[in-house]
Design a protein around this motif. Structure first.
Motif, PDB file in Angstrom:
ATOM      1  N   THR A  26     -63.257 -53.858  -3.934  1.00  0.00           N
ATOM      2  CA  THR A  26     -62.112 -53.283  -3.850  1.00  0.00           C
ATOM      3  C   THR A  26     -61.206 -54.323  -4.500  1.00  0.00           C
ATOM      4  O   THR A  26     -61.442 -55.507  -4.520  1.00  0.00           O
ATOM      5  CB  THR A  26     -61.730 -53.228  -2.308  1.00  0.00           C
ATOM      6  N   CYS A  27     -60.079 -54.024  -4.729  1.00  0.00           N
ATOM      7  CA  CYS A  27     -59.040 -54.671  -5.468  1.00  0.00           C
ATOM      8  C   CYS A  27     -58.682 -55.792  -4.267  1.00  0.00           C
ATOM      9  O   CYS A  27     -58.276 -55.501  -3.453  1.00  0.00           O
ATOM     10  CB  CYS A  27     -57.732 -53.998  -5.812  1.00  0.00           C
ATOM     11  N   SER A  34     -62.702 -48.823  -6.452  1.00  0.00           N
ATOM     12  CA  SER A  34     -63.112 -48.902  -8.050  1.00  0.00           C
ATOM     13  C   SER A  34     -62.808 -47.419  -8.509  1.00  0.00           C
ATOM     14  O   SER A  34     -62.731 -46.435  -7.841  1.00  0.00           O
ATOM     15  CB  SER A  34     -64.560 -49.044  -8.269  1.00  0.00           C
ATOM     16  N   HIS A  38     -54.022 -48.616  -8.386  1.00  0.00           N
ATOM     17  CA  HIS A  38     -53.400 -49.713  -7.411  1.00  0.00           C
ATOM     18  C   HIS A  38     -52.283 -49.357  -6.838  1.00  0.00           C
ATOM     19  O   HIS A  38     -51.460 -48.350  -7.098  1.00  0.00           O
ATOM     20  CB  HIS A  38     -52.780 -50.910  -8.368  1.00  0.00           C
ATOM     21  N   CYS A  42     -48.867 -53.809  -7.479  1.00  0.00           N
ATOM     22  CA  CYS A  42     -49.761 -54.696  -7.155  1.00  0.00           C
ATOM     23  C   CYS A  42     -50.034 -55.806  -8.214  1.00  0.00           C
ATOM     24  O   CYS A  42     -49.942 -55.341  -9.641  1.00  0.00           O
ATOM     25  CB  CYS A  42     -51.397 -53.883  -7.292  1.00  0.00           C
ATOM     26  N   ARG A  44     -52.458 -57.191  -9.493  1.00  0.00           N
ATOM     27  CA  ARG A  44     -53.546 -57.087 -10.378  1.00  0.00           C
ATOM     28  C   ARG A  44     -53.701 -55.800 -11.286  1.00  0.00           C
ATOM     29  O   ARG A  44     -54.583 -55.581 -12.022  1.00  0.00           O
ATOM     30  CB  ARG A  44     -54.859 -56.868  -9.546  1.00  0.00           C
ATOM     31  N   GLU A  45     -52.576 -55.150 -11.128  1.00  0.00           N
ATOM     32  CA  GLU A  45     -52.584 -53.997 -12.101  1.00  0.00           C
ATOM     33  C   GLU A  45     -52.196 -54.387 -13.725  1.00  0.00           C
ATOM     34  O   GLU A  45     -51.230 -55.107 -13.698  1.00  0.00           O
ATOM     35  CB  GLU A  45     -51.247 -52.803 -11.630  1.00  0.00           C
ATOM     36  N   PHE A 104     -58.114 -49.501 -11.148  1.00  0.00           N
ATOM     37  CA  PHE A 104     -58.777 -50.733 -10.678  1.00  0.00           C
ATOM     38  C   PHE A 104     -60.143 -50.700 -11.112  1.00  0.00           C
ATOM     39  O   PHE A 104     -60.637 -49.594 -10.787  1.00  0.00           O
ATOM     40  CB  PHE A 104     -58.722 -51.263  -9.201  1.00  0.00           C
ATOM     41  N   GLU A 105     -60.889 -51.731 -11.750  1.00  0.00           N
ATOM     42  CA  GLU A 105     -62.239 -51.368 -11.959  1.00  0.00           C
ATOM     43  C   GLU A 105     -63.165 -52.441 -11.265  1.00  0.00           C
ATOM     44  O   GLU A 105     -62.742 -53.633 -11.440  1.00  0.00           O
ATOM     45  CB  GLU A 105     -62.618 -51.639 -13.395  1.00  0.00           C
ATOM     46  N   GLY A 108     -64.014 -55.011 -13.341  1.00  0.00           N
ATOM     47  CA  GLY A 108     -63.085 -55.691 -14.300  1.00  0.00           C
ATOM     48  C   GLY A 108     -63.590 -56.556 -15.603  1.00  0.00           C
ATOM     49  O   GLY A 108     -64.080 -55.786 -16.215  1.00  0.00           O
TER      50      GLY A 108
END
Ligand SMILES: [Zn+2]
Ligand SMILES: [Zn+2]
Length: 265
Positions: A26-27, A34, A38, A42, A44-45, A104-105, A108
């Motif tokens: 998960t993020c 995944s 997001h 977020c 991480r986006e 989100f992958e 990554g």
């Protein structure tokens, strides 16, 4: 490490390097799984316009063509529940929706980073966990390209064995062979070994990007003499011109690589 070795002697375990765990399910910031989007903003986006961090990149201003006043209101973080900021945010959400947000992958960028650094144990665990051949990031960049860029010939061989295609291009049409010579060699022997591995696996020495940039041009621009010689022997076309009408020799001259320019004449 010593303790591990002693332990393996005592308990009779195989003395193997433990594979790095490949997946982040998960993020780590907003917690989505995944393939999911997001939570908006977020950290991480990734921005679908520039590939950078969405919450800090400057695309909101350029994409929405914000006026100076609007940009100032945004920079000064004036109350975002009322216009103009609420309105700008609304327009930004719509722009992102029509461009397509990047979910989100779980994998990554890590297999790509592992390939670049030559971390074969980590990379193998990603591959064993199902990271598919020719998997690419949002600009089409792959682990094979990263391995080529990092002069990691062993990783190139590993990926080719696992079904990766030598000629697979990124979104600009650059192949792993382009990337192998797209920086000055840190070790010319290793760089040539990477070029050889890719050419032997069927990489096209005359592959060109959308702007007509050939592999030879990249090698000439960055002054990679050994690679230039090798590419010429492998059939690279020195007379090819990019969309601006420049040859590899022109690029070598521009960059002051006189010896290479002579070689390419
Ligand atoms: Zn997130
Ligand atoms: Zn951006």
């Amino acid at each position: 490490m010593i303790f591990k070795r002693i332990k393996s002697l005592i308990f009779g375990q195989k003395n193997e390097e433990k594979p790095t765990r490949p997946t982040v399910a998960t993020c780590p910031d907003c917690g989505v799984g995944s393939g999911e989007l997001h939570d908006l903003f977020c950290t991480r986006e990734k921005c679908p316009f520039c590939g950078g961090q969405l919450c800090t990149c400057a695309c909101i201003g350029t994409v929405l063509k914000l006026s100076d006043d609007e940009q100032r209101a945004l920079d000064e973080c004036i109350d975002d529940s009322v216009p103009p900021v609420s309105e700008i945010n609304q327009r930004w959400k719509e722009a992102l929706r029509s461009k397509g947000r990047i979910p989100f992958e779980a994998f990554g960028n890590d297999p790509i980073r592992s390939a670049y650094r030559g971390e074969s144990t980590a990379l193998k665990s990603f591959l064993d966990a199902g990271y598919p051949p020719n998997a690419a990031n949002e600009v089409g960049y792959t682990a094979l390209m990263a391995a080529a860029r990092g002069e990691q010939c062993e990783i190139i061989h590993l990926l080719l064995l696992r079904g990766w295609t030598a000629n697979f291009p990124d979104h600009r049409g650059l192949t792993a062979l382009h990337w192998a010579v797209a920086q000055p060699a840190s070790d010319p022997k290793r760089q040539v070994a990477c070029v050889t591995a890719l050419v032997d696996a069927g990489a096209d020495v005359n592959a060109c990007s959308a702007e007509g940039v050939s592999v030879l041009m990249n090698a000439a621009w960055f002054g990679n003499g050994h690679a230039v010689k090798h590419l010429l022997q492998a059939g690279a076309d020195a007379s090819h011109k990019d969309t601006d009408g420049r040859t590899a020799r022109d690029l070598a001259t521009t960059r002051g690589h006189a010896d290479l320019a002579k070689l390419l004449a």
